[in-house]
Structure formats: C-alpha cells, structure tokens
Write an enzyme that holds these catalytic residues in place. Sequence first.
Site, PDB file in Angstrom:
ATOM      1  N   LYS A  32      96.246 135.858 101.365  1.00 62.31           N
ATOM      2  CA  LYS A  32      96.643 134.604 100.723  1.00 62.31           C
ATOM      3  C   LYS A  32      97.887 133.983 101.361  1.00 62.31           C
ATOM      4  CE  LYS A  32      99.473 136.641  97.029  1.00 62.31           C
ATOM      5  NZ  LYS A  32     100.756 136.056  97.431  1.00 62.31           N
ATOM      6  N   THR A  33      98.848 134.801 101.779  1.00 61.06           N
ATOM      7  CA  THR A  33     100.069 134.253 102.384  1.00 61.06           C
ATOM      8  C   THR A  33      99.737 133.529 103.690  1.00 61.06           C
ATOM      9  OG1 THR A  33     101.348 136.060 101.416  1.00 61.06           O
ATOM     10  CG2 THR A  33     102.403 134.784 103.158  1.00 61.06           C
ATOM     11  N   ASP A 219     102.763 129.859  94.854  1.00 55.78           N
ATOM     12  CA  ASP A 219     102.241 131.203  95.085  1.00 55.78           C
ATOM     13  C   ASP A 219     102.366 132.035  93.807  1.00 55.78           C
ATOM     14  OD1 ASP A 219     101.187 133.354  96.400  1.00 55.78           O
ATOM     15  OD2 ASP A 219     102.995 133.863  97.516  1.00 55.78           O
ATOM     16  N   GLU A 220     101.587 133.103  93.699  1.00 50.15           N
ATOM     17  CA  GLU A 220     101.613 134.019  92.543  1.00 50.15           C
ATOM     18  C   GLU A 220     101.529 133.244  91.223  1.00 50.15           C
ATOM     19  OE1 GLU A 220     101.286 137.043  93.039  1.00 50.15           O
ATOM     20  OE2 GLU A 220     102.241 137.622  94.924  1.00 50.15           O
ATOM     21  N   GLN A 250      95.431 140.302  88.760  1.00 45.89           N
ATOM     22  CA  GLN A 250      96.713 140.958  89.048  1.00 45.89           C
ATOM     23  C   GLN A 250      97.843 140.392  88.189  1.00 45.89           C
ATOM     24  OE1 GLN A 250      97.454 142.241  93.290  1.00 45.89           O
ATOM     25  NE2 GLN A 250      95.870 140.724  93.726  1.00 45.89           N
ATOM     26  N   ARG A 609      96.097 149.275  95.905  1.00 44.39           N
ATOM     27  CA  ARG A 609      97.219 149.552  96.823  1.00 44.39           C
ATOM     28  C   ARG A 609      96.762 150.495  97.941  1.00 44.39           C
ATOM     29  NH1 ARG A 609      99.028 145.380  96.292  1.00 44.39           N
ATOM     30  NH2 ARG A 609      97.204 145.087  94.978  1.00 44.39           N
TER      31      ARG A 609
END
Length: 742
Positions: A32-33, A219-220, A250, A609
């Site tokens: 995504k970044t 973002d987020e 998330q 993770r």
Amino acid sequence: MDLLNAMNAPQKEAVMTTEGPLLILAGAGSGKTRVLTHRTAYLIQEKKVDPYHILAITFTNKAAGEMRERIDRLVGFGSEAIWVSTFHSMCVRILRRYIDRLGYDTNFTIYDTDDQKSLMKDICKRLEIDTKMMKEKMFLSVISSAKNEMIGPIEFANRAVGDFTKRKQAEVYAEYQRALKQNNALDFDDLLLLTVELFKLDKEVLTNYQERFRYIMVDEYQDTNTVQFELIRLLAMKYKNLCVVGDDDQSIYKFRGANIYNILNFEKQFEDAKVIKLEQNYRSTQNILDAANAVIQNNIGRKAKRLWTENGEGEKIQLEQLDNSYEEADYVVRDIDRKVRNHEYRYQDFAILYRTNAQSRLFEERFISKNIPYKIVGGVNFYARKEIKDVLAYLKTIGNGHDDLSVQRILNVPKRGIGATSIGKIMDFSIEHGCDFYEALCHADAVPKLGKAADKVRPFVNLIESMRVLSQNKDVVELIKAVLDQTGYVAELVAEGTDEAQARIENIDELISKAADYMQTAETPSLNDFLQEVALVADIDSLDEDTDYVVLMTLHSAKGLEFPNVYLTGMEDGLFPSYMSITSDEIDGNGANSEVEEERRLCYVGITRAKEHLTLTAAKSRMVRGETQWSKLSRFVKEIPDDLLKGSYSREREVPRFESPGFQNTPVRKYVSPSQQRQFESATTGAMNLNYGVGDRVSHMKFGEGTVTALVSGGRDYEVTVDFDTVGTKKMFATFAKLKKL
C-alpha cells in the site's frame, strides 16, 4: 509511465484513479505504501497537478518521514510543496495561522502528558476531589475520549445528569478547558478538535484550505477516530478528490478511539466512491494466508477480501498445545535455539508475539538462562517495569532494611505526602548518625526540623514492621498480597481506570505467579532466597547490545512489521480472545460481539506478520495471580482448517478419553481420578451440602454455564472444578462459587 512498472493490475488502477472519492482496501503485505507514493508521483508527472495542491496524511512522524523520502526520490524538484504530515502536525500549522479567530493567541503552548498531569493535579486540589478515589489519569482519559468523539464540556455535562461520577467528570472537564484557555494552551486532542471548530465557524479559512488541498490522501484510514474523520470530510467536501488507504481487517485500536465504521461506511459517507482491493500479498506463504483468511472470515463486520500470493504454498502451520505456560516458553525458546544452532536463521529472524505484556516474563527468564539475546519492543523488560520494581522494593525493605535505595523508592509509593525536602532531612540525619535510611525513619521524631512530616513517616514504619512479623509465618505469595492490600497499590490502579493501569495490574499478577512457582519448586523457600533468584534472572544488563536478537512484543506493537519466523503464543480462550471480550455485552449493528471481532482482527494481524514459518502455541494450564487455571484452545485456532496445521496437537485429543480398551471410543468431558471420587463420596458430615455432583451442568454468575468435572472435600468446604463453556476450566470453593444446578 515507468511509475506503473512491476505493479499488479489493482495497484495500477489505484495509482491511475485520481478523481473523486477512492477507497483502497489494502490487505496485509499488499504494497500500500508503494501505491500511495507512486500515486502522488503520478498526479504530478502524468496529471500535471501542482504539488502545492496535494496533502498526504499518516499517523506517525516516522511514517510521514518515510513517505516524504519516497516521494522526494520519485518526484524530485517541486516535491517540497507537498504537505506530507501527521494529523497533529497539520493542525498545528493551521492553528498557528488562524487560532486567533477562536480567541487564542497564535503563540499558544502545546501541553505534553506531564503538563496535563500537573494541570489536572491542580484542578483536583482546587475542586477538593479525593484522588485516591478518583484518579487524575482517569479524568484525563475520559476527557481525551470525549474530545475524540467531539463532545465538549457542555454536551458532556448534559449527558451526565443523574450520574454522580459523570457529573464530577463533567465538572473537571469544564474546569480543565477553562484553565487551558486561560493559559493559552492546547493539549494534543485540542489540536484536532479546535481545527474542526475553526473550519465550522469560519468559512473563509475552510475555503482557503479546501482550495489548497484539492487532492487528499490518508494512510491507515481504519485507525481514524471521529474527529479525524470530520476533519478530512470538511477538507475534501469541495473537490471530493479523497483517496483513503486502509484495511478494516487490521483495525485494532478501538481502545485508542479508532472508529472502524469510518472505513466500513466510506461508500455511504462519500457518494460515487470507488473501491479497489489489493489482495495480492508479497510477504507470506499461501498456507499462512489461508489460515489468516479462515480466521478473519468469521467476522461479520468487514468488507470481503481474500489474500493470495505467488510465494508458494510453504510449510504448514505448527500448532503445539503444551501442558502449562512454563513448557510453552521452554518449547519456543528451545525451538529458536535449535534453528540458530543449525545455522538456519539468525536471532533477528524470530518474533514472539503475545496478547499482554505480562506474558513476556517466562520467555525472558528462559532466554536469560540460555544466554540468548532478546529485546522487548514497545515495552520494558519485565523486572524493569515500575510496578514490579515497586513491589520488589517493598519485599527488599521487609527482608533487608539496609537497602537505602529500595526504602527511598517506596517511602512515598503510594503517595503519603512525604516531599523531597523531608526526605533530604532524613538522609542528612542518617549520614550524620552513621545509620541506614530506614533506621533514620524509625527515629523520625529525632530528625531536626522534620515537623509534621514525622507523623506521615510513622505509618510507613509501622507497615514495614507489621509485614516483617507477617513474613515469619506467611509465604512469599501471601506476603505480596498482604503488601498490596495494606498499601492499596492495586486499588489505586483500579481507581485509575485506564488501559495502562490494567496492564500494570496484569504484570503484578504475573509477579505473584512467579512467587507461587518459586514456592512450589524451592527446597527451603524464603523471602531472601526468592529475592536472590529474581535478582539473578533480572540481571539483563549482561546481555550484549547487539542487533542480532529475538524480538518479543505484544500483538498491538507488531502491526506493520514482518519476520521470517513468528510464534503466536497464549492461544487460549480467556487469554486470546480475552475473558473481558468473550463476556462483553457490546453488540454491534450486525448482532456480533464487537470486542471478540476486534480480538479476531488482532489475531489476523499476528498471523500475517509471518513470512515463512508460523507457530501457534497454547497452554492447557496457566498460573494467574498464583493460582492454576485451565483453559480451552482459542476459538481462533479452531477456525483454522485441519489441513493447514501440523504438530503434536490433535483435535481428536481435545476431549480427553479413557485409555481402557472397552471405553476407548467413549468421550468424556474430563477425567476424574478414583481418589478424587472417593474423597468426594467420603466427605465429612460437617461439609456443606451440595445439590450438584460430578457431571452435572451448573451456572456461575460471572463465568456462565459449565460442567462439574471434579469435587474434592476439604472438610468444611468443597473444591469444585468446573469446565465452563466460554472461559475454560476453573477451580473454586463451593461456598464462594454459589453455583446453581441447571
């Protein structure tokens, strides 16, 4: 168009969709970044958007700095005009220019946490509030939550009618805001709240920033709260070129005020919104992703998506259910040690994740005993935590009054009104007379100019002396509990009512469990030997500060990170998901337990993770506050299909079976030994009469329904073991349990 090279189709679409509201649902590890930064560059290079008109918002200064660096590398000249900022930094820039329109000076002060505590302390004193009953931190937490929901002092007071505690909180809230305004100061929550207020009251200012920020990226987005949503909504209202990136699966920060409905209801809040899903994962193997998909699909309140990868199937997930928490820690540490010794991995390739900080203690002790380097991320080593050092300082003072540092540490913990000046006078007296600090306390009446402070010292000395007498007849566990009870240490944390306070209580409970374990294993247990054992384990300074270490952290701290090997520990109902979430009555609009759904999202974060290997561990029994509790395997583990798992655990062995050939295929809830049954049947006539027995279904006011699996007579009372449907196995005395037969 080089910006689109090596991107998959949904990523390209997300980069090239520049006009109108856009929701990018970016699954874990989906890049995504990269999409955000390339989208920014695409706006400038291909769409010829002036960098001056672009705003990119993220949550942390570190994330903002990384995004800024990436954009600079892609765009080059002119990128400095883009606002890449956190919410708070953006609001400070706006308020520095326009806050005078709200009656503040533009040179306002921003109060940090310590400033807030000092101000709240003064307010509580001014309003004559007993801070032993209602803690300053509790007021600050309540006020912060109200501001995040855009509830001002007046509205808060209107909602507090008929509730004494709420009315007192409203009174403090109003006084707190009045004091801030008088001091021309803002706390961090005010930065957002006042910016929203400014935009709503002053159309000129709002229009100015709407024209400035014609293209907005956030973002987020799943972590935004109510006031952050309103801030973005106001800025994007004119041009509607709003791109938000996030993953509802998330969303794990509800306790910080995050509102998952900001992302779930995006299409309702912004008409004609386009939704693009990034489902290709570049981090993990397919087996790991399949496990994550299987768990998270049980949540009702989510947007459907399914992670996939081209990384290959990978190894199955290791599932180990150990007899107790000590064996769990030993298994994990030995497994790491074996893989490093075999040169398969380095220490830095391993991460141990757990639900609560208190769980780190056993892993730390095993690492120290094996001389394996480790680091706790987002936390403090167990024996270095304030509450642990405080309790140990009490024990050291009880066992050895010659330890001046320990005595000085706890003299005013909890607060007894003994200030630094008084402590200095006592220290001078001890030096002049060549005695220990504690001995000087015992002669406080003789300390020159100590005055009324001597009356505050005397109860402390009496407490220590009474605990010394108690230590002659009580074990370490009982002594710790007595100290906590007599000092009111835990009671103060309970009154504080914050998540931080609850975590500290859990750490203290873990110390009690450590003491109980010591009492069971030591040949001749004593207070001084216990303190010596703790001191040896707590000596972590000898570890080399090297970059190659195993990482330990809570699941919340792990978000955004990745490791080749992940151990997801404590996978038991009652621990993860927590007992509080299982029994929560907070039901969302879909009819689901919103607390369990948040815990499931946290499990999803933990699973994703792992890059190569994922190990899930659980303990059949775990010591909590010095008492053994039995637990069922976490419902989250049971949601993973069998064909994705390997290891010693078998679902067929989840329900114990008699081993005799004639009964091999007859499942029972719990094995009851003949001796236990005989003890029950030969109970003395003096014991209380029960209307239930082994095998009966009963209900408990706190734990719900379950099955009685054992009854052992203690003469005047029975020890009852119940296998509860929701929280696992509990042992309790019948007198206090008040079980009702169903």
